[in-house]
Design an enzyme around this catalytic site. Structure first.
Site, PDB file in Angstrom:
ATOM      1  N   GLU A  47      10.223  14.674  16.409  1.00 24.88           N
ATOM      2  CA  GLU A  47      10.418  14.632  14.741  1.00 24.88           C
ATOM      3  C   GLU A  47       9.502  15.804  14.315  1.00 24.88           C
ATOM      4  O   GLU A  47       8.276  15.669  14.149  1.00 24.88           O
ATOM      5  CB  GLU A  47      10.398  13.373  14.277  1.00 24.88           C
ATOM      6  CG  GLU A  47      10.703  13.477  12.823  1.00 24.88           C
ATOM      7  CD  GLU A  47      10.285  12.052  12.257  1.00 24.88           C
ATOM      8  OE1 GLU A  47       9.193  11.146  12.387  1.00 24.88           O
ATOM      9  OE2 GLU A  47      11.475  11.594  11.529  1.00 24.88           O
ATOM     10  N   CYS A  51      13.554  10.499   6.991  1.00 24.72           N
ATOM     11  CA  CYS A  51      13.799  10.088   8.316  1.00 24.72           C
ATOM     12  C   CYS A  51      15.435  10.064   8.870  1.00 24.72           C
ATOM     13  O   CYS A  51      15.451  10.012  10.054  1.00 24.72           O
ATOM     14  CB  CYS A  51      13.342   8.530   8.274  1.00 24.72           C
ATOM     15  SG  CYS A  51      14.107   7.594   7.019  1.00 24.72           S
ATOM     16  N   GLU A  66      10.361   0.635  10.141  1.00 28.82           N
ATOM     17  CA  GLU A  66      11.338   1.709  10.028  1.00 28.82           C
ATOM     18  C   GLU A  66      10.583   2.934  10.166  1.00 28.82           C
ATOM     19  O   GLU A  66       9.707   3.362   9.491  1.00 28.82           O
ATOM     20  CB  GLU A  66      11.717   1.771   8.461  1.00 28.82           C
ATOM     21  CG  GLU A  66      12.609   0.431   7.947  1.00 28.82           C
ATOM     22  CD  GLU A  66      14.082   0.631   8.652  1.00 28.82           C
ATOM     23  OE1 GLU A  66      14.300   1.576   9.355  1.00 28.82           O
ATOM     24  OE2 GLU A  66      14.515  -0.781   8.430  1.00 28.82           O
ATOM     25  N   GLY A 103       3.562   3.050  13.453  1.00 24.55           N
ATOM     26  CA  GLY A 103       4.267   1.807  13.939  1.00 24.55           C
ATOM     27  C   GLY A 103       3.733   1.080  15.000  1.00 24.55           C
ATOM     28  O   GLY A 103       3.564   0.180  15.243  1.00 24.55           O
ATOM     29  N   SER A 124       5.387   6.525  10.542  1.00 24.68           N
ATOM     30  CA  SER A 124       5.837   7.369  11.747  1.00 24.68           C
ATOM     31  C   SER A 124       5.675   6.369  12.839  1.00 24.68           C
ATOM     32  O   SER A 124       5.044   5.188  12.835  1.00 24.68           O
ATOM     33  CB  SER A 124       4.549   8.514  12.009  1.00 24.68           C
ATOM     34  OG  SER A 124       3.390   7.708  12.134  1.00 24.68           O
ATOM     35  N   LYS A 136       0.737  -1.044  -0.081  1.00 29.57           N
ATOM     36  CA  LYS A 136      -0.078  -0.081  -0.001  1.00 29.57           C
ATOM     37  C   LYS A 136       0.899   1.118  -0.068  1.00 29.57           C
ATOM     38  O   LYS A 136       1.649   1.287   1.000  1.00 29.57           O
ATOM     39  CB  LYS A 136      -0.955   0.020   1.208  1.00 29.57           C
ATOM     40  CG  LYS A 136      -1.846   1.072   1.221  1.00 29.57           C
ATOM     41  CD  LYS A 136      -2.627   1.616   2.368  1.00 29.57           C
ATOM     42  CE  LYS A 136      -1.807   2.695   3.057  1.00 29.57           C
ATOM     43  NZ  LYS A 136      -1.755   3.981   2.325  1.00 29.57           N
TER      44      LYS A 136
HETATM   45  P1  NAP Z   1       2.490   7.468   8.594  1.00 32.14           P
HETATM   46  O1  NAP Z   1       1.251   8.562   8.861  1.00 32.14           O
HETATM   47  O2  NAP Z   1       2.995   6.691   9.476  1.00 32.14           O
HETATM   48  O3  NAP Z   1       2.188   6.841   7.111  1.00 32.14           O
HETATM   49  C1  NAP Z   1       2.860   5.777   6.547  1.00 32.14           C
HETATM   50  C2  NAP Z   1       2.238   4.935   5.804  1.00 32.14           C
HETATM   51  O4  NAP Z   1       1.180   3.969   6.923  1.00 32.14           O
HETATM   52  C3  NAP Z   1       1.131   5.561   4.751  1.00 32.14           C
HETATM   53  O5  NAP Z   1       1.009   4.684   3.678  1.00 32.14           O
HETATM   54  C4  NAP Z   1      -0.070   5.694   5.822  1.00 32.14           C
HETATM   55  O6  NAP Z   1      -1.171   5.712   4.771  1.00 32.14           O
HETATM   56  C5  NAP Z   1       0.039   4.373   6.454  1.00 32.14           C
HETATM   57  N1  NAP Z   1      -1.082   4.243   7.568  1.00 32.14           N
HETATM   58  C6  NAP Z   1      -1.404   5.386   8.225  1.00 32.14           C
HETATM   59  N2  NAP Z   1      -2.179   5.081   9.222  1.00 32.14           N
HETATM   60  C7  NAP Z   1      -2.316   3.521   9.308  1.00 32.14           C
HETATM   61  C8  NAP Z   1      -2.849   2.426  10.194  1.00 32.14           C
HETATM   62  N3  NAP Z   1      -3.541   2.771  11.038  1.00 32.14           N
HETATM   63  N4  NAP Z   1      -2.442   1.282   9.640  1.00 32.14           N
HETATM   64  C9  NAP Z   1      -1.823   1.047   8.513  1.00 32.14           C
HETATM   65  N5  NAP Z   1      -1.330   1.974   7.895  1.00 32.14           N
HETATM   66  C10 NAP Z   1      -1.524   3.135   8.297  1.00 32.14           C
HETATM   67  O7  NAP Z   1       3.800   8.455   8.005  1.00 32.14           O
HETATM   68  P2  NAP Z   1       3.973   9.630   7.115  1.00 32.14           P
HETATM   69  O8  NAP Z   1       3.390  10.663   7.782  1.00 32.14           O
HETATM   70  O9  NAP Z   1       3.507   9.028   5.770  1.00 32.14           O
HETATM   71  O10 NAP Z   1       5.657   9.463   6.880  1.00 32.14           O
HETATM   72  C11 NAP Z   1       6.394  10.265   7.828  1.00 32.14           C
HETATM   73  C12 NAP Z   1       7.171   9.151   8.702  1.00 32.14           C
HETATM   74  O11 NAP Z   1       7.596   8.009   8.281  1.00 32.14           O
HETATM   75  C13 NAP Z   1       8.123  10.224   9.625  1.00 32.14           C
HETATM   76  O12 NAP Z   1       7.689   9.727  10.856  1.00 32.14           O
HETATM   77  C14 NAP Z   1       9.495   9.405   9.131  1.00 32.14           C
HETATM   78  O13 NAP Z   1      10.355   9.459   9.826  1.00 32.14           O
HETATM   79  C15 NAP Z   1       9.014   8.004   8.984  1.00 32.14           C
HETATM   80  N6  NAP Z   1       9.788   7.328   7.827  1.00 32.14           N
HETATM   81  C16 NAP Z   1      10.814   6.668   8.299  1.00 32.14           C
HETATM   82  C17 NAP Z   1      11.812   5.943   7.560  1.00 32.14           C
HETATM   83  C18 NAP Z   1      12.716   5.101   7.763  1.00 32.14           C
HETATM   84  O14 NAP Z   1      13.234   4.282   6.827  1.00 32.14           O
HETATM   85  N7  NAP Z   1      12.928   4.527   9.204  1.00 32.14           N
HETATM   86  C19 NAP Z   1      11.965   6.437   5.964  1.00 32.14           C
HETATM   87  C20 NAP Z   1      10.838   7.361   5.697  1.00 32.14           C
HETATM   88  C21 NAP Z   1       9.762   7.942   6.727  1.00 32.14           C
HETATM   89  P3  NAP Z   1      -2.157   7.124   4.280  1.00 32.14           P
HETATM   90  O15 NAP Z   1      -0.917   8.097   4.525  1.00 32.14           O
HETATM   91  O16 NAP Z   1      -2.055   6.680   2.760  1.00 32.14           O
HETATM   92  O17 NAP Z   1      -3.198   7.144   4.808  1.00 32.14           O
END
Ligand code: NAP
Ligand code: MG
Length: 504
Positions: free
Chosen positions: A406, A308, A274, A257, A253, A199
């Site tokens: 963050e 990240c 991650e 996670g 996030s 997804k």
């Molecule tokens: P996010 O809100 O956690 O979303 C990540 C993904 O998870 C999206 O596809 C999102 O879908 C989906 N998601 C949201 N709620 C969910 C749930 N309850 N169950 C399952 N999936 C769900 O993160 P983001 O705002 O997109 O990305 C930013 C974060 O990612 C930052 O905290 C960053 O540090 C982290 N990140 C980490 C790494 C690493 O390798 N460590 C790399 C890049 C980013 P939708 O957004 O489509 O609703």
């Protein structure tokens, strides 16, 4: 600061791609979802709607998981000759490079990243990720085990292990560098022989949809790779909770996670995460500032801080503090801000209005916490999209929210330290819930290595920040995640180990 906006230079082929309906890719075909409800895809550089995807739900995920299960159980992928699995992965890598221009246009449009950077770095990194894991396919071995079980006179044991693919894996990716994220997730899973339900983030799905089209051209058997579009709380949550999914790999996030872990308990699916970071960049007093200052700026401002590994917490020795601040402010003020299909800018947009609001709120918090704003701090009103100036707060301390949390935007916090004791410096660096990336800048390499050992982080650079490479394990200590991606360690979570013992 200069501003550039020139976002109309896309080819007719890409325009046709944007105009096509985007349902879900299941069992080798694009299909319409059950609900069929659309989600607008927005360009963050302009705020304009550029395409539309369907919002998938539990029914669509059920279909995708069923296809992935059939493909897995049939052995069309896990049981083919390893060289054949590798061949298809190499083919996909070549196709990705061949389509560098198309992928880069889509990524530039969808997240505002520089098209030039995508073509020269992003696409190549992704192709090489596939090539690296294609190399592993023929080297997935168990081992023979020396066994000390008591045995009757004249009898022997043979114990050995075999590696088997985990099965159906759910992969959920974020919006911040989506093409590379998608490829880095599928590469080890395909190498291991798993089948996939992915997804993408609804904020930036386009390049992943294009990847599905490329995958369809490789001869990968139907059902091995499936993609469901939609919101995380619906389609994502359905994948994380699905009893038919054997493993989930999530990048996003830390808060989500934790939700993924809770959902995964139903069938105790394997889980790798991650997550976020608040990575320290540590400048010792003998650091080469001509190298370090531009590197500090790149570490925080690459992808507008939506990275990240962003070096968002700068820790600087008091002897060089004023010089470093002055150098950084000069650099930040000279940056070009905008989004341009030719890619001649330094700072692109934030992904969405929501993210813009969040970053501006953190800037207000920093000001109210008493941090000294030395440059930036405002939305770029002249541009139509979601742009924030490169922003630096000096005189910060570890108790401030802008230092602890963050922000995921172009906001750097700077803290001064006066000690030369590595334990004191490491304590400052480690005073955070995250532990994803870090860097140490010094002319004394021995000091650099000693400090690296004391830092609680999955990755430490010495005179380099965020040295990403397909062969180098990447992942987080503490609340930055579970497990590793990249390298041999990134393959292991897609494999189960079976121990077999026989009397001889
Ligand atoms: P996010 O809100 O956690 O979303 C990540 C993904 O998870 C999206 O596809 C999102 O879908 C989906 N998601 C949201 N709620 C969910 C749930 N309850 N169950 C399952 N999936 C769900 O993160 P983001 O705002 O997109 O990305 C930013 C974060 O990612 C930052 O905290 C960053 O540090 C982290 N990140 C980490 C790494 C690493 O390798 N460590 C790399 C890049 C980013 P939708 O957004 O489509 O609703
Ligand atoms: Mg977008």
């Amino acid at each position: 600061m200069n501003e550039i906006i020139d976002h109309d230079k896309i080819t007719s082929q890409i325009q046709a791609f944007l105009d096509k309906p985007h349902g879900h890719f299941i069992d080798g075909q694009w299909i319409d979802g059950k609900s069929g409800k659309p989600i607008d895809v927005i360009s963050p550089a302009t705020g304009n709607i550029v395409s539309s995807i369907q919002s998938g739900d539990g029914d669509d995920v059920d279909k995708a998981v069923a296809a992935a299960r059939r493909a897995f159980d049939s052995g069309v992928w896990s049981k083919v000759l390893p060289v054949e699995r590798a061949r298809i992965m190499f083919k996909l890598a070549d196709l990705i490079e061949f389509h560098a221009s198309q992928i880069s246009q889509l990524e530039a449009l969808d997240i505002g990243v520089s098209r030039h950077m995508m073509e020269t770095i992003g696409v190549k990194l992704s192709a090489n990720q596939l090539r690296y894991y294609a190399g592993w396919v023929t080297k997935i071995n168990g081992e023979t085990i020396t066994n000390s079980r008591p045995r009757p006179e004249g009898r022997e044991f043979l114990t050995y292990t075999e590696k088997e693919p985990v099965g159906v894996v759910g992969q959920i990716i974020p919006w911040n560098f989506p093409f590379a994220m998608a490829v880095q997730k599928i590469a080890p899973a395909l190498a291991a022989g798993c089948t996939i339900v992915m997804k993408p983030a609804e904020d930036a799905p386009l390049s992943t949809l294009y990847l599905a089209d490329l995958i369809a051209q490789t001869g990968l058997p139907s059902g091995v790779f499936n993609l469901v579009n939609g919101y995380g709380r619906k389609a994502g949550a359905a994948i994380a909770a699905h009893e038919g999914v054997d493993k989930v790999s999530f990048t996003g996030s830390t808060d989500v996670g934790k939700e993924i872990i809770r959902s995964a308990t139903g069938n105790l699916k394997r889980t790798t995460l991650e997550l976020g970071g608040k990575s320290p960049v540590i400048l010792l007093k003998d650091a080469d500032l001509d190298e370090a200052i531009p590197a500090v700026a790149r570490a925080i401002f690459f992808l507008s801080g939506q990275n990240c590994m962003a070096g968002s917490r700068l820790l600087v020795h008091g002897d060089i503090y004023d010089r470093v601040l002055e150098g950084l402010v000069t650099l930040a003020k000279s940056m070009t801000i905008g989004a341009d299909m030719t890619g001649t800018y330094d700072i692109g947009p934030l992904i969405s209005e929501k993210q813009l609001t969040r970053v501006l709120a953190y800037i207000d918090i920093g000001i109210s916490e008493g941090a000294r704003l030395i440059t930036g701090g405002k939305r770029v009103e002249k541009l139509p999209g979601f742009f924030v100036e490169p922003t630096i707060f000096a005189d910060c301390n570890s108790g401030m929210r802008i230092v602890k949390e963050e922000i995921f935007g172009p906001v750097l916090t700077v803290q001064k330290f006066n000690s030369d004791d590595l334990d004191d410096i490491a304590a400052l660096a480690n005073d955070n819930i995250f532990g994803l990336s870090a860097s140490v800048w010094t002319a004394d390499l021995a000091q650099g290595h000693k400090l690296a050992r004391k830092i609680k982080s999955g990755q430490v650079g010495i005179n380099i920040h965020a040295a990403i490479d397909p062969a180098t394990p990447f992942g987080g200590y503490k609340q930055s995640g579970w497990g590793r991606e990249f390298g041999r360690e990134g393959l292991e979570p897609y494999l189960e180990t079976k121990a077999i013992t026989a009397y001889l």
